[in-house]
Scaffold this active site. Sequence first.
Site, mmCIF file in Angstrom:
data_model
loop_
_atom_site.group_PDB
_atom_site.id
_atom_site.type_symbol
_atom_site.label_atom_id
_atom_site.label_comp_id
_atom_site.label_asym_id
_atom_site.label_seq_id
_atom_site.Cartn_x
_atom_site.Cartn_y
_atom_site.Cartn_z
ATOM 1 N N ARG A 1 14.805 21.704 29.857
ATOM 2 C CA ARG A 1 15.945 22.363 30.509
ATOM 3 C C ARG A 1 15.409 23.587 31.232
ATOM 4 O O ARG A 1 14.293 24.035 30.950
ATOM 5 C CB ARG A 1 17.007 22.758 29.494
ATOM 6 C CG ARG A 1 16.495 23.772 28.551
ATOM 7 C CD ARG A 1 17.415 24.085 27.422
ATOM 8 N NE ARG A 1 16.606 24.812 26.464
ATOM 9 C CZ ARG A 1 16.919 25.045 25.230
ATOM 10 N NH1 ARG A 1 18.042 24.604 24.742
ATOM 11 N NH2 ARG A 1 16.129 25.728 24.443
ATOM 12 N N HIS B 1 14.411 30.743 16.151
ATOM 13 C CA HIS B 1 15.851 30.959 16.369
ATOM 14 C C HIS B 1 16.127 32.386 16.802
ATOM 15 O O HIS B 1 16.831 32.645 17.774
ATOM 16 C CB HIS B 1 16.596 30.627 15.066
ATOM 17 C CG HIS B 1 18.064 30.879 15.144
ATOM 18 N ND1 HIS B 1 18.630 32.069 14.746
ATOM 19 C CD2 HIS B 1 19.060 30.127 15.621
ATOM 20 C CE1 HIS B 1 19.924 32.012 14.962
ATOM 21 N NE2 HIS B 1 20.227 30.841 15.483
ATOM 22 N N MET C 1 24.861 23.581 16.881
ATOM 23 C CA MET C 1 25.506 22.313 16.512
ATOM 24 C C MET C 1 24.503 21.404 15.827
ATOM 25 O O MET C 1 23.340 21.734 15.685
ATOM 26 C CB MET C 1 26.112 21.684 17.751
ATOM 27 C CG MET C 1 27.326 22.455 18.205
ATOM 28 S SD MET C 1 28.079 21.694 19.608
ATOM 29 C CE MET C 1 26.745 21.670 20.739
ATOM 30 N N GLY D 1 20.736 25.851 18.192
ATOM 31 C CA GLY D 1 20.922 25.788 16.747
ATOM 32 C C GLY D 1 22.367 25.826 16.286
ATOM 33 O O GLY D 1 22.646 25.877 15.095
ATOM 34 N N LYS E 1 21.291 18.401 27.535
ATOM 35 C CA LYS E 1 20.164 17.632 27.007
ATOM 36 C C LYS E 1 20.176 16.213 27.568
ATOM 37 O O LYS E 1 19.154 15.708 28.046
ATOM 38 C CB LYS E 1 20.252 17.613 25.474
ATOM 39 C CG LYS E 1 19.048 17.012 24.827
ATOM 40 C CD LYS E 1 19.115 17.109 23.316
ATOM 41 C CE LYS E 1 18.876 18.528 22.843
ATOM 42 N NZ LYS E 1 18.945 18.706 21.423
ATOM 43 N N SER F 1 43.559 51.019 48.263
ATOM 44 C CA SER F 1 42.482 50.877 47.289
ATOM 45 C C SER F 1 43.143 50.422 45.997
ATOM 46 O O SER F 1 44.052 51.092 45.479
ATOM 47 C CB SER F 1 41.763 52.213 47.096
ATOM 48 O OG SER F 1 40.785 52.058 46.102
ATOM 49 N N CYS G 1 38.911 50.465 43.330
ATOM 50 C CA CYS G 1 38.195 51.571 42.699
ATOM 51 C C CYS G 1 38.411 51.630 41.191
ATOM 52 O O CYS G 1 37.986 52.555 40.538
ATOM 53 C CB CYS G 1 38.578 52.899 43.348
ATOM 54 S SG CYS G 1 40.323 53.275 43.191
ATOM 55 N N TYR H 1 35.387 46.619 50.383
ATOM 56 C CA TYR H 1 34.387 47.295 49.541
ATOM 57 C C TYR H 1 34.846 47.342 48.088
ATOM 58 O O TYR H 1 36.030 47.167 47.791
ATOM 59 C CB TYR H 1 34.113 48.716 50.049
ATOM 60 C CG TYR H 1 35.282 49.678 49.872
ATOM 61 C CD1 TYR H 1 35.452 50.397 48.688
ATOM 62 C CD2 TYR H 1 36.202 49.861 50.901
ATOM 63 C CE1 TYR H 1 36.530 51.262 48.534
ATOM 64 C CE2 TYR H 1 37.270 50.730 50.747
ATOM 65 C CZ TYR H 1 37.435 51.424 49.558
ATOM 66 O OH TYR H 1 38.495 52.268 49.392
ATOM 67 N N ARG I 1 21.562 13.622 18.276
ATOM 68 C CA ARG I 1 21.460 15.047 18.610
ATOM 69 C C ARG I 1 22.632 15.502 19.452
ATOM 70 O O ARG I 1 23.033 14.808 20.379
ATOM 71 C CB ARG I 1 20.205 15.314 19.442
ATOM 72 C CG ARG I 1 18.919 15.153 18.709
ATOM 73 C CD ARG I 1 17.774 15.094 19.721
ATOM 74 N NE ARG I 1 16.511 14.969 19.050
ATOM 75 C CZ ARG I 1 15.737 15.995 18.728
ATOM 76 N NH1 ARG I 1 16.091 17.212 19.040
ATOM 77 N NH2 ARG I 1 14.602 15.812 18.101
#
Length: 927
Positions: free
Chosen positions: A364, A480, A131, A129, A51, A811, A879, A899, A120
């Site tokens: 935000r 909320h 805090m 909501g 914020k 693997s 795997c 992979y 805030r």
Amino acid sequence: MFLAVRAARPRGVSPVSETQDPHVSPSADAVKFVYDFTEGNKDLKDLLGGKGANLAEMTNLGLPVPPGFTITTEACKEYLESGEEPAALRAEVTAHLDALERQMGKKLGQADNPLLVSVRSGAKFSMPGMMDTVLNIGLSDESVNGLAEQAGSERFAWDSYRRLIQMFGKTVLGVDGDLFEEALDEAKKAKGVKVDVELDAADMKKLVGQFKEIVSKETKRDFPQDPREQMDLAVRAVFDSWNTDRAKLYRRQERIPGDLGTAVNVCSMVFGNLGPDSGTGVAFTRDPASGHQGVYGDYLQNAQGEDVVAGIRNTVPLAELEQLDKKSYDELMQIMETLETHYKDLCDIEFTIERGKLWMLQTRVGKRTAGAAFRIATQLVDQGLIDEAEALQRVNGAQLAQLMFPRFDEKAKTELLGRGIAASPGAAVGKAVFDSYTAVKWSRSGEKVILIRRETNPDDLNGMISAEGILTSRGGKTSHAAVVARGMGKTCVCGAEELEVDTKRRCLTAPGGVVIEEGDVVSIDGSTGKVYLGEVPVVPSPVVEYFEGRMHAGADDADELVKAVHRVMAYADRVRRLRVRANADNAEDAARARRFGAQGIGLCRTEHMFLGERREMVERLILADTGEEREAALSELLPLQKGDFVELFESMDGLPVTVRLLDPPLHEFLPDITELSVRVALAESRKDSNENDLRLLQAVHRLHEQNPMLGLRGVRLGLVIPGLFAMQVRAIAEAAAERRAANGDPRAEIMIPLVGTVQELEIVREEAEQVIAEVERAHGVDLGLTLGTMIELPRAALTAGQIAESADFFSFGTNDLTQTVWGFSRDDVEASFFTAYLEKGIFGVSPFETIDKDGVGSLVRNAAEAGRATRPDLKLGVCGEHGGDPESVHFFHEVGLDYVSCSPFRIPVARLEAGRAAAESKGSDSR
Ligand code: PEP
Ligand code: MG
């Protein structure tokens, strides 16, 4: 002891306040705990919280943000660590407050011309909501009159004071909030009115008196009249709110680290409750549910701050603001465009209009549904705002997985109960519960539940986590319930006003009088907002239809979402380095895996081929007393195994198929010891015992192990049961030869499980090579078979350099590796104590789900390096289940594996995450 972390001064931030005011920071080295909104920027979220950083960004963009300052997360961390605010904080706050007062031409709480501020919370990651926030700080018995004068409204001033005592009493002083609510209800009842706005100045004045009494009675102290004391206590309360139970639970759920702390924003108050020309609202720059551009948001006339988000009064759609206040509306639209272009993303905002003047209170990058994330990412590419690599960062595998969930069948016969707002998509079916406690209790006992509330609040978090979906009768898309459900990826329908929810009687009444009691099954559709009676059948999602090849992204009528997914997948495939294979052991799974984009099979577990009717053959193998009996059993199995492999190689023609030789302990193929003992005992008592059962029972006893997972399995079996692995190798080689003869392109890789030392591998390898050579000679072909091993025991990982001498590939079997590194039984611990471990924060997620980078992961990294040091062309894959887990895929990319292999349904997720990991590391390389 707390070690103060020196907050590096952000780039481009001049030490203005320090030079302007000697109190702020006496030396260049001192930690700076307070930043004016003009000092920060959006990249300082670690320090200023989301914020604060965004308020600073908007301030610097020249948008109308009420002036204020941010106390850093570092101050919070120091407070949480030591129990006291940092020594320098007070003076810094004073200096910034002085500057704010000068700028506003008012003094905090001054009797005749008070400055009021909001305090805030604002952590790095949004925790909606969770805090605390306190508004109207600075009001007192004296300054309330000043405010009345300033605003020209007695009622407004006393209402604001009443709100302050209520909020402050509840959040700062810990008074039970219901006491204030009850007094307010009483006042309305006494006057015979329904809503707060019908109470006048005298009523509010009376309420202030009552509220102050409640505070004195409950806390044994008077409501503080000193405005600075109010502010300091509120700041401390915000710090403390970082560690409330609900905040901790939310962090665990969202995997937000517990040591970040929150910043605190002190912002001059603007009022949305000064009359009909004032109001407050929330808005999105585009629809967070669909991604469509347009006017999305809610507005509440004559209301303050949290009224909208709390979903307590019903809002009007933002578009109506155009009629109410065209000037502010136009300005807001302009600002929203500025923000979207600046942030290059969907933003959500909070704003207030005070007597026709628009103020931005927050922005935000907004949460969005999974579908919207894909659409928005491609829309932004089309608008030229972001490139493909950035688009990949705007989506993730968890969102893709969500899009692959089934939907309600449109053709099903349904009984509609009512309709609400489609707040978070998905199809959820479950038993109705009307409180969070029951939701948790029932879901623990295996029930699927739908949590039904009038509206939710942060105390409902546990229930929301446990529920399949959430249904509320009040509140809009930004209530909320909606915000939190979207964040969790849970289905949610909110604001279904036609459904009357009675939480006391635990029932819901639909129009027409249908009553849903606790335990009745309901179905909710978070994509349409519809609520149905009973269980509605579900159908596959269009995204799955697309991956299955039954829907084409290029078709004219293709779903918008499918088109977006198709494009993002193409970006990922273009950029990724990791290949993605499937764990599959039959032709059907292999074919699906291929449709889903698999580039081979990374793990074919051959034990799955020994079940069903073949179990008896395995029994004969186990019971064999002589070499001939064993040979006979093996030669019965050989053609069947070969047939399995022919099918598999055919469906994966041209792609690698890693076949793992038999792994599980043999007793798994035998009957259960208790059942068999009972059968034998009963037969004996009837004097008709069966010879075979007796032999089986002896074998079961002989093979019984206390810890079968650590016993006779994997390569150990191959070494002690003569001919077993040779039979499997022969089946693979012959199947490959047959496919070759049929002009196929089989690419088999033979994998030895549970190797702990290179000697085990050497012996098996020698035997296998002989068998392969025989088959090749017989068929006159070079089959190009490779032989490798799983690395799934710590010893194997620690001696990987030696093991690589006998292996063409590794693997990583991260399931067994996790089990053996932690000493956790993979079959038992998740049910027995993992919940407690997760609750205590020992780990944020099960190490069987996401790779434990520090422990198991470091073995993987070292083994990969050691293996490649011995054999630079060593092929490396994984795997274990982690191969399809988003976070783990990033780790495997980073350590340089070739992979990942995962179950067919997770292949798209792995492809996407492999692309994201590559785009991310390319981005950081070029920086
Ligand atoms: C592993 O251990 O990670 C693995 C893939 O093998 P399995 O799960 O079959 O033991
Ligand atoms: Mg294993």
